[in-house]
Design an enzyme around this catalytic site. Structure first.
Site, mmCIF file in Angstrom:
data_model
loop_
_atom_site.group_PDB
_atom_site.id
_atom_site.type_symbol
_atom_site.label_atom_id
_atom_site.label_comp_id
_atom_site.label_asym_id
_atom_site.label_seq_id
_atom_site.Cartn_x
_atom_site.Cartn_y
_atom_site.Cartn_z
ATOM 1 N N HIS A 167 48.381 28.601 -38.198
ATOM 2 C CA HIS A 167 48.481 29.126 -39.560
ATOM 3 C C HIS A 167 49.137 28.068 -40.453
ATOM 4 O O HIS A 167 49.826 27.168 -39.951
ATOM 5 C CB HIS A 167 49.396 30.360 -39.585
ATOM 6 C CG HIS A 167 48.844 31.568 -38.910
ATOM 7 N ND1 HIS A 167 49.462 32.169 -37.845
ATOM 8 C CD2 HIS A 167 47.750 32.311 -39.171
ATOM 9 C CE1 HIS A 167 48.763 33.235 -37.471
ATOM 10 N NE2 HIS A 167 47.715 33.341 -38.258
ATOM 11 N N CYS A 254 56.914 34.936 -37.737
ATOM 12 C CA CYS A 254 55.934 35.997 -37.403
ATOM 13 C C CYS A 254 56.571 37.256 -36.854
ATOM 14 O O CYS A 254 55.934 38.300 -36.824
ATOM 15 C CB CYS A 254 54.922 35.546 -36.369
ATOM 16 S SG CYS A 254 54.849 33.858 -36.017
HETATM 17 C C1 CIR Z 1 47.923 35.151 -32.419
HETATM 18 O O1 CIR Z 1 47.279 34.207 -31.957
HETATM 19 O O2 CIR Z 1 47.496 35.859 -33.327
HETATM 20 C C2 CIR Z 1 49.280 35.434 -31.842
HETATM 21 N N1 CIR Z 1 49.288 35.154 -30.452
HETATM 22 C C3 CIR Z 1 50.330 34.596 -32.531
HETATM 23 C C4 CIR Z 1 50.458 34.928 -33.990
HETATM 24 C C5 CIR Z 1 51.534 34.149 -34.621
HETATM 25 N N2 CIR Z 1 51.707 34.560 -35.965
HETATM 26 C C6 CIR Z 1 52.170 33.778 -36.918
HETATM 27 O O3 CIR Z 1 52.370 32.607 -36.702
HETATM 28 N N3 CIR Z 1 52.341 34.317 -38.124
#
Ligand code: CIR
Length: 267
Positions: A167, A254
């Site tokens: 992201h 997150c």
């Molecule tokens: C994903 O790949 O969606 C989750 N394993 C990790 C999300 C991390 N979110 C973020 O950096 N905002």
């Protein structure tokens, strides 16, 4: 910088290891992840936030990464449409929780996708990342909604920078007062030209995702140079172990949805 008063958090569920990841750091240890999550929650409380602790949701292995489901503005929460199909169902319970707190929720007009991890609210301006998760239709729809709320938005395409940045906020954080923390890959991006930038060392790039919460900055452990750079700027730093979330491609930001004071209604 907005003063944050509340945060929504959700601990990892027993299915956590089945979540999405490209990290190749091995399987997470759930007991350690829960301990790290508890320490993270303690740090938010020390920063003055009251927590709404949602129960773990084993139906959604990535549901501890609550930030991806909504974008919090002082006036309303914009509900996202996450780019990974396995995460689409996470939004409904977060929407209900936010409404329970008295926060007005606005749905992202379709059909595009946005993950909250691609949205960096830098005060005057929001940066929206185009990534493997947030597409052009989603980014444009979000920019339009933010415009309706009186906010400026700049779209930053991180796709050419490769899979290292899941992201935008994997490589960008705001410190408030126009200051940013940036990964080396974003250091010279023209979108950030008008901002003071703290460029993270290559060896500490995971810590580029840090979180300013009121009087302090939460930083992933293992980034002593970044901690020192923030300290030099007069910012109090709290280091937090994040190894088990890093294994699942998740950063510090997150793990919470942080609510600025104005977002709370009468409830
Ligand atoms: C994903 O790949 O969606 C989750 N394993 C990790 C999300 C991390 N979110 C973020 O950096 N905002």
């Amino acid at each position: 910088m907005s003063r944050f008063v509340r945060a929504v958090v959700r601990p990892p569920a027993e299915t956590f290891a089945q979540g999405l990841t490209e990290a190749e750091l091995g399987a997470p240890d759930l007991a350690l992840a829960l301990a790290q999550h508890a320490a993270y929650c303690d740090a938010l409380e020390r920063a003055g936030l009251a927590l709404l602790r949602l129960p773990p949701d084993p139906a959604y292995p990535d549901s501890t990464f609550v930030e991806d489901t909504a974008i919090l503005d002082a006036r309303a929460a914009i509900l996202t449409r996450p780019g990974a199909p396995s995460r689409a169902g996470e939004v409904a319970s977060i929407a209900a929780a936010l409404r329970g707190l008295g926060v007005e929720t606005i749905a992202l007009p379709g059909p595009g996708h946005v993950d909250g991890g691609d949205v960096c609210d830098a005060g005057e301006r929001c940066f929206i990342g185009l990534s493997g998760r947030t597409d052009e239709a989603g980014a444009r729809a979000l920019a339009g909604l933010l415009g309706d709320l009186g906010r400026e938005a700049t779209i930053v395409d991180v796709r050419p920078l490769g899979p290292a940045l899941l992201h935008l906020k994997s490589g960008l954080s705001t410190l408030g007062e126009g200051r940013l923390v940036v990964a080396p890959a974003l250091a010279d991006h023209p979108a950030f030209a008008g901002h003071e930038r703290v460029v993270v060392d290559r060896a500490e790039v995971y810590a580029a995702n840090c979180v300013r919460v009121n009087d302090r900055v939460l930083v992933a452990a293992g980034a002593p140079r970044l901690a020192e750079a923030l300290d030099r700027r007069g910012l109090a730093v709290e280091l937090l172990a994040m190894s088990e979330f890093q294994k699942m491609d998740g950063g510090l930001s997150c793990l919470s949805l942080r609510l600025p004071a104005g977002a709370l209604g009468a409830a």
